[in-house]
Design an enzyme around this catalytic site. Sequence first.
Site, mmCIF file in Angstrom:
data_model
loop_
_atom_site.group_PDB
_atom_site.id
_atom_site.type_symbol
_atom_site.label_atom_id
_atom_site.label_comp_id
_atom_site.label_asym_id
_atom_site.label_seq_id
_atom_site.Cartn_x
_atom_site.Cartn_y
_atom_site.Cartn_z
ATOM 1 N N HIS A 50 -10.204 -2.827 -0.473
ATOM 2 C CA HIS A 50 -8.892 -3.154 -1.036
ATOM 3 C C HIS A 50 -8.290 -4.383 -0.364
ATOM 4 O O HIS A 50 -7.643 -5.193 -1.002
ATOM 5 C CB HIS A 50 -7.971 -1.940 -0.864
ATOM 6 N N SER A 95 -4.111 -3.815 -9.525
ATOM 7 C CA SER A 95 -4.326 -2.426 -9.944
ATOM 8 C C SER A 95 -3.588 -1.451 -9.038
ATOM 9 O O SER A 95 -3.393 -1.719 -7.858
ATOM 10 C CB SER A 95 -5.819 -2.116 -9.895
ATOM 11 N N HIS A 96 -3.199 -0.329 -9.629
ATOM 12 C CA HIS A 96 -2.720 0.809 -8.835
ATOM 13 C C HIS A 96 -3.363 2.060 -9.419
ATOM 14 O O HIS A 96 -2.694 3.010 -9.802
ATOM 15 C CB HIS A 96 -1.189 0.892 -8.858
ATOM 16 N N ASP A 118 4.916 -9.340 -5.167
ATOM 17 C CA ASP A 118 3.958 -10.450 -5.017
ATOM 18 C C ASP A 118 4.503 -11.732 -5.635
ATOM 19 O O ASP A 118 4.226 -12.826 -5.154
ATOM 20 C CB ASP A 118 2.620 -10.102 -5.698
ATOM 21 N N ASP A 269 4.835 -10.016 1.391
ATOM 22 C CA ASP A 269 5.326 -8.664 1.112
ATOM 23 C C ASP A 269 4.407 -7.644 1.761
ATOM 24 O O ASP A 269 3.246 -7.925 2.052
ATOM 25 C CB ASP A 269 5.434 -8.418 -0.397
ATOM 26 N N GLU A 313 2.728 2.738 3.872
ATOM 27 C CA GLU A 313 2.870 1.849 2.714
ATOM 28 C C GLU A 313 4.208 2.085 2.024
ATOM 29 O O GLU A 313 4.323 1.993 0.798
ATOM 30 C CB GLU A 313 1.685 2.027 1.758
#
Length: 740
Positions: A50, A95-96, A118, A269, A313
């Site tokens: 990732h 993507s998530h 972002d 970020d 996170e």
Amino acid sequence: MTISNTRDITPELIEAHGLKPDEYQRILELIGREPTFTELGIFSAMWNEHCSYKSSKKWLRTLPTSGPRVIQGPGENAGVVDIGDGDCVVFKMESHNHPSYIEPYQGAATGVGGILRDVFTMGARPVAAMNALRFGEPDHPKTRHLVSGVVSGVGGYGNAFGVPTVGGEVNFDKRYNGNILVNAFAAGLARHDGIFLSEAKGVGLPVVYLGAKTGRDGVGGATMASAEFDESIEEKRPTVQVGDPFTEKCLLEACLELMASGAVIAIQDMGAAGLTCSAVEMGAKGDLGIELILDHVPVREENMTAYEMMLSESQERMLMVLKPEKEAEAQAIFRKWGLDFAIVGKTTDDLRFRVIHQGEEVANLPIKDLGDEAPEYDRPWMEPGKHAPLPASNVPQVEDYSAALLKLIGSPDLSSRRWVYEQYDTLIQGNSLQVPGGDAGVIRVEGHETKALAFSSDVTPRYCEADPFEGGKQAVAECWRNITATGAEPLASTDNLNFGNPEKPEIMGQLVKAIEGIGEACRALDFPIVSGNVSLYNETNGQAILPTPTIAGVGLLPDWSQMAKIGGMQDGDTLVLLGGDGTHLGQSVYLRDLFDRADGPAPFVDLALEKRNGEFVRSAIRNGQVTACHDLSDGGLAIAVAEMAIKSGKGATLDAGDGLPHALLFGEDQARYVISATPEMAKLIALNAEGAGVPFRILGTVGGDRLKISKNVDVSVADLTQAYEGWFPNFMNGELTGNN
């Protein structure tokens, strides 16, 4: 009370962190000792797929990433492309997937939040969002729950934040039963001289934490996103982050205000791997070390360990390198917006990543080996097999083409997505010119009389499964074509590559060939990739998703008064097919949805034809010759004209042409468009097409309330509309399953 930061490093613990034995060996050689528990977490986060792109980096480098309009290509938070007059568009897709399967609402919501961050961390104000969603088969017991949660999450976050959703995709296939895909796109506008990057500069400067407080949510999220699922999936729920769009809206305003003050040297970020990834990226890019003091990190939970703080996170957070003399001004801005502002460290000149907690050093690692010099693999891959040719004469015909058209237009994949996009605010900000439901979303550029931007997101996973190279080309070509069909000039694209486990040579082969196809198409169509994201390990119990390299693109309309829509045709107009008749039924929805077959090769994409035909269509639109335009894709000519009839509320009488009716009606040959024009204009377009070498055929005339195609199809526009609009709401109300 002292919080314990130590744990014994066992083989089980190493494996639980997704690190292979050879990777752990590499860590021992790098630092010359056993890592601390916090350091193990940091390596695990920074060396997973990732964050490091370790399996795909080699191939991503082959993509075309530059062009006359490209200001910033891949490697930053988002790509930046010039749109003239000192303005630029900043965009990316990400993507998530894994979090959205486990916890659909929050997974999708924080996917939207992450992509918006972002964009505005670059200095751009978000102006448009899209999302490309893939779910399992409609009959699967989880599908409806996942659709409902994901759509609510996307809408809940985007609407509250205040960005219009202008486009996207929703598809169903049993191969997504165990791994859905949520690919979120955002675009923003900025000035050339107002772009901010993440590369730290200067030694001894304050590293500042901005935004929301840190909690335990999402600890280990990036590691989870780099693993396959199995039966223990419910245990992963705590690794999903929780989002708050109102905090994010405040963060946007505070960041843009701070940027305007001249206080920001670098900004990043906090996304995957939170504080770890943002600090490492800023330092490694600027060839600087970073020292963090965790006791200064604003937290919302008690007794958090260094490990938890480094890997949390929690959403709506930023890290920044600040000009020291601007500290008071910067702090005042963040306090005004009700956000945390804390100096949590400094830049150093020793290329070390040092973390201090309770006065003790809990991590001291070489920053470059965590960042841009992380491991990289050249994984073995297999050339995908090829399907034998499938002539249309070998494909069965249907007895009733009207019934076939009604079934296809009312099928899970081709029916209207209105149920989805009506839950999104498509008009907020007041600049939307085309909302979802057409070929591309279009928004006005604020502050300009005539300028507009067009957005589309596309991929045909069944083509990619049959032939990853042609499928990769086709995803780019269809995105380019959708943007072109509005009259816009495609400028640049972003890719979101969703695949299975790259440790399997056949999956790695899909990835390699798809990237090759994408690269070839982007070069041929002058459509460079300026940002992107890779999501691997989309497998459950060994079953991989369909290879899904989503391509999203942005195009520029110099004058939106010369713009085409799919629903613009008028009574008496002539319909013209540009690009040739349908012949190709391999991998078509006709075969899949009417005969339950996935046979034959994917359609061939001739990029020279694609470019020539597209440029011809664009010039006709810009010259005001066209009343409506639609590109041909899934379902071929019959589906395209049915959609035009539905959107305009008008019928048409058409000639299918000479040949096999199923191929003429439903063939999925590429590089094709249907346009409508007044009869006089249609003659001119035909003349020009002949001169330009673009194949064309006059299809027939618009009028009445029925769609008639030769002797094959005769169906009322009302019945088409009912089938088209009915499937999704009926499915979500529990009134039907897959294909009825």
